[in-house]
Design a protein around this motif. Structure first.
Motif, mmCIF file in Angstrom:
data_model
loop_
_atom_site.group_PDB
_atom_site.id
_atom_site.type_symbol
_atom_site.label_atom_id
_atom_site.label_comp_id
_atom_site.label_asym_id
_atom_site.label_seq_id
_atom_site.Cartn_x
_atom_site.Cartn_y
_atom_site.Cartn_z
ATOM 1 N N LEU A 1 0.820 -1.355 -0.067
ATOM 2 C CA LEU A 1 -0.143 0.171 -0.214
ATOM 3 C C LEU A 1 0.898 1.101 -0.062
ATOM 4 N N THR A 2 0.606 2.277 -0.699
ATOM 5 C CA THR A 2 1.066 3.530 -0.596
ATOM 6 C C THR A 2 -0.040 4.388 0.042
ATOM 7 N N ILE A 3 0.051 5.325 0.976
ATOM 8 C CA ILE A 3 -0.938 5.997 1.725
ATOM 9 C C ILE A 3 -0.682 7.490 1.589
ATOM 10 N N THR A 4 -1.927 8.098 1.333
ATOM 11 C CA THR A 4 -1.731 9.570 1.564
ATOM 12 C C THR A 4 -2.845 10.109 2.416
ATOM 13 N N ASP A 5 -3.119 11.467 2.790
ATOM 14 C CA ASP A 5 -4.121 11.887 3.464
ATOM 15 C C ASP A 5 -4.631 13.172 2.849
ATOM 16 N N ASN A 6 -5.835 13.427 3.375
ATOM 17 C CA ASN A 6 -6.489 14.665 2.505
ATOM 18 C C ASN A 6 -6.086 15.866 3.521
ATOM 19 N N GLY A 7 -5.300 15.805 4.368
ATOM 20 C CA GLY A 7 -5.054 17.034 5.338
ATOM 21 C C GLY A 7 -6.093 17.457 6.226
ATOM 22 N N ALA A 8 -6.989 16.620 6.342
ATOM 23 C CA ALA A 8 -8.153 17.102 7.337
ATOM 24 C C ALA A 8 -8.681 15.886 8.190
ATOM 25 N N GLY A 9 -7.850 14.727 8.153
ATOM 26 C CA GLY A 9 -8.117 13.707 9.192
ATOM 27 C C GLY A 9 -8.426 12.435 8.361
ATOM 28 N N TYR A 10 -8.377 12.164 7.134
ATOM 29 C CA TYR A 10 -8.667 11.031 6.473
ATOM 30 C C TYR A 10 -7.555 10.550 5.890
ATOM 31 N N ALA A 11 -6.807 9.282 6.021
ATOM 32 C CA ALA A 11 -5.907 8.644 5.278
ATOM 33 C C ALA A 11 -6.559 7.737 4.360
ATOM 34 N N PHE A 12 -5.937 7.568 3.224
ATOM 35 C CA PHE A 12 -6.539 6.781 2.024
ATOM 36 C C PHE A 12 -5.489 6.407 1.227
ATOM 37 N N ILE A 13 -5.973 5.288 0.433
ATOM 38 C CA ILE A 13 -5.112 4.332 -0.577
ATOM 39 C C ILE A 13 -4.670 5.012 -1.646
ATOM 40 N N LYS A 14 -3.440 5.538 -2.056
ATOM 41 C CA LYS A 14 -3.165 5.877 -3.210
ATOM 42 C C LYS A 14 -2.697 5.342 -4.192
ATOM 43 N N ARG A 15 -1.982 4.282 -3.869
ATOM 44 C CA ARG A 15 -1.431 3.211 -4.639
ATOM 45 C C ARG A 15 -1.799 1.741 -4.244
ATOM 46 N N ILE A 16 -1.791 0.971 -4.927
ATOM 47 C CA ILE A 16 -1.590 -0.708 -4.656
ATOM 48 C C ILE A 16 -0.642 -1.306 -5.499
ATOM 49 N N LYS A 17 0.467 -1.823 -5.079
ATOM 50 C CA LYS A 17 1.483 -2.680 -5.666
ATOM 51 C C LYS A 17 0.952 -3.905 -6.267
ATOM 52 N N GLU A 18 1.019 -4.074 -7.480
ATOM 53 C CA GLU A 18 0.796 -5.145 -8.236
ATOM 54 C C GLU A 18 1.525 -6.286 -7.799
ATOM 55 N N GLY A 19 0.526 -7.497 -7.492
ATOM 56 C CA GLY A 19 1.026 -8.607 -6.882
ATOM 57 C C GLY A 19 1.552 -8.808 -5.467
ATOM 58 N N SER A 20 0.890 -7.575 -4.690
ATOM 59 C CA SER A 20 1.183 -7.412 -3.280
ATOM 60 C C SER A 20 -0.020 -8.299 -2.450
ATOM 61 N N ILE A 21 0.092 -8.299 -1.174
ATOM 62 C CA ILE A 21 -0.940 -8.725 -0.347
ATOM 63 C C ILE A 21 -2.143 -8.103 -0.784
ATOM 64 N N ILE A 22 -2.381 -6.782 -0.757
ATOM 65 C CA ILE A 22 -3.450 -5.983 -0.772
ATOM 66 C C ILE A 22 -4.023 -6.158 -2.206
ATOM 67 N N ASN A 23 -3.036 -6.312 -2.998
ATOM 68 C CA ASN A 23 -3.676 -6.500 -4.424
ATOM 69 C C ASN A 23 -4.450 -7.534 -4.780
ATOM 70 N N ARG A 24 -4.373 -8.585 -3.867
ATOM 71 C CA ARG A 24 -5.049 -10.000 -4.165
ATOM 72 C C ARG A 24 -6.339 -9.809 -3.458
ATOM 73 N N ILE A 25 -6.681 -8.739 -2.790
ATOM 74 C CA ILE A 25 -7.869 -8.740 -2.202
ATOM 75 C C ILE A 25 -8.741 -7.687 -3.212
ATOM 76 N N GLN A 26 -9.469 -8.403 -3.937
ATOM 77 C CA GLN A 26 -10.004 -7.682 -5.011
ATOM 78 C C GLN A 26 -11.040 -6.433 -4.423
ATOM 79 N N THR A 27 -11.836 -6.522 -3.264
ATOM 80 C CA THR A 27 -12.464 -5.443 -2.584
ATOM 81 C C THR A 27 -11.689 -4.279 -2.254
ATOM 82 N N VAL A 28 -10.509 -4.110 -2.114
ATOM 83 C CA VAL A 28 -9.794 -3.109 -1.920
ATOM 84 C C VAL A 28 -9.388 -2.142 -3.161
#
Length: 323
Positions: free
Chosen positions: A135-162
């Motif tokens: 995962l690469t994470i960024t935030d909106n500057g107002a309290g929310y962190a969110f996913i900016k990038r998912i590396k291909e072949g990674s653990i998170i990449n294998r979870i289709q709902t993310v």
């Protein structure tokens, strides 16, 4: 350097518009009485007015008078009658969840702001089979962190709902709302291997294809890119916003390189943070001084010495490439 603990913390009617800036009408000059000089009227500061829409579809609104991201979200929320906490992030000149066009620390005076609001909430169970989740994470500057990038072949990449753009609301029922992106990245890195954990995610409300033609004017949008030499509104985490010229080619390249380093070292991307580091590096004579300067202005990150050395090298290489 010290270490971080847990989560730290319309345009005026009738006024002519020029490049998104409301211009106050001039006061007519009065004839001077004989022998009495008439002072010239002071020109009012231009009002910066921006166009905005909700990314999933809405009328166009106009906002002005904000000096930071939180105030920006509050202005957008007021226009559309929603809570500021409904806004996950904003993109410039596109309603799509495009992480290359995120609103960061600068807004061009002609940029059109699209606000992405909360959609469905979902929970996923993840088992950490390797150190990096991808995962690469960024935030909106107002309290929310969110996913900016998912590396291909990674653990998170294998979870289709993310999906890219999902906001991370909680880890194992521990809310992380209000945490900065680097704090969330650290929490995820410190989770033990082979032990399942739960992520509660909020996805942006889905947009409709029919709004893909909506732009700020009949011309094609500027694709969210701040053009060098054009005035932009610079939003700062501390202090008031300032109207500045666009970054030079050297600054653009140096910030891009530093942002890449932030991702590789920390699992985050933050263009405004990268720009701040480049500005600091421009005033430093070498890597050792840069480390001290960064500790003064960004001490909560506790950057390791080897990372600072990489930042100094990246800025130097970017400068050499522009000479």
């Amino acid at each position: 350097m010290h270490r971080v603990g847990r989560c730290s913390r319309q345009a005026q009617e009738g006024s002519p518009m020029e490049n998104g800036v409301g211009q106050e009408p001039r006061t007519p000059e009065l004839p001077a009485a004989e022998g009495i000089p008439v002072p010239r009227p002071t020109r009012a500061r231009p009002r910066l007015v921006f166009h905005t829409q909700l990314a999933h579809g809405s009328p166009t609104g106009h906002i002005e008078g904000f000096t930071n991201v939180k105030e920006l979200y509050a202005k957008i929320a007021e226009v559309f009658g929603i809570s500021p906490t409904e806004i996950l992030f904003c993109t410039l000149n596109t309603h799509k969840v495009d992480m290359q066009k995120l609103l960061g620390g600068q807004i061009g005076l002609e940029d059109f702001i699209f606000a992405h609001v909360r959609g469905e909430t979902k929970e996923v169970e993840v088992t950490k089979t390797e150190d990096a989740l991808g995962l690469t994470i960024t935030d909106n500057g107002a309290g929310y962190a969110f996913i900016k990038r998912i590396k291909e072949g990674s653990i998170i990449n294998r979870i289709q709902t993310v999906r890219v753009g999902d906001s991370i609301e909680a880890i194992n029922d521990h809310t992380i709302v209000g945490c900065r992106h680097y704090e969330v990245a650290r929490m995820l890195r410190e989770l033990p291997r082979a032990q399942p954990f739960t992520l509660r995610l909020v996805q942006p409300k889905k947009a409709f294809d029919m709004i893909s033609q909506r732009t700020r004017s009949s011309k094609s949008p500027s694709e969210g890119r701040v053009v060098s030499g054009k005035e932009t509104l610079r939003l700062r985490a501390h202090g008031p916003a300032t109207l500045e010229e666009g970054r030079s080619p050297f600054e653009e390249e140096a910030a891009r390189r530093v942002d890449d380093l932030l991702e590789s070292y920390m699992g985050i991307r933050d263009s405004e943070l990268a720009s701040t580091m480049v500005e600091t590096a421009k005033e430093s004579p070498g890597a050792a001084q840069l480390a001290r300067d960064l500790d003064l202005v960004l001490g909560e990150f506790a950057f390791p010495q080897e990372f600072v050395a990489e930042v100094w090298a990246a800025v130097c290489h970017a400068k050499e490439g522009q000479e």
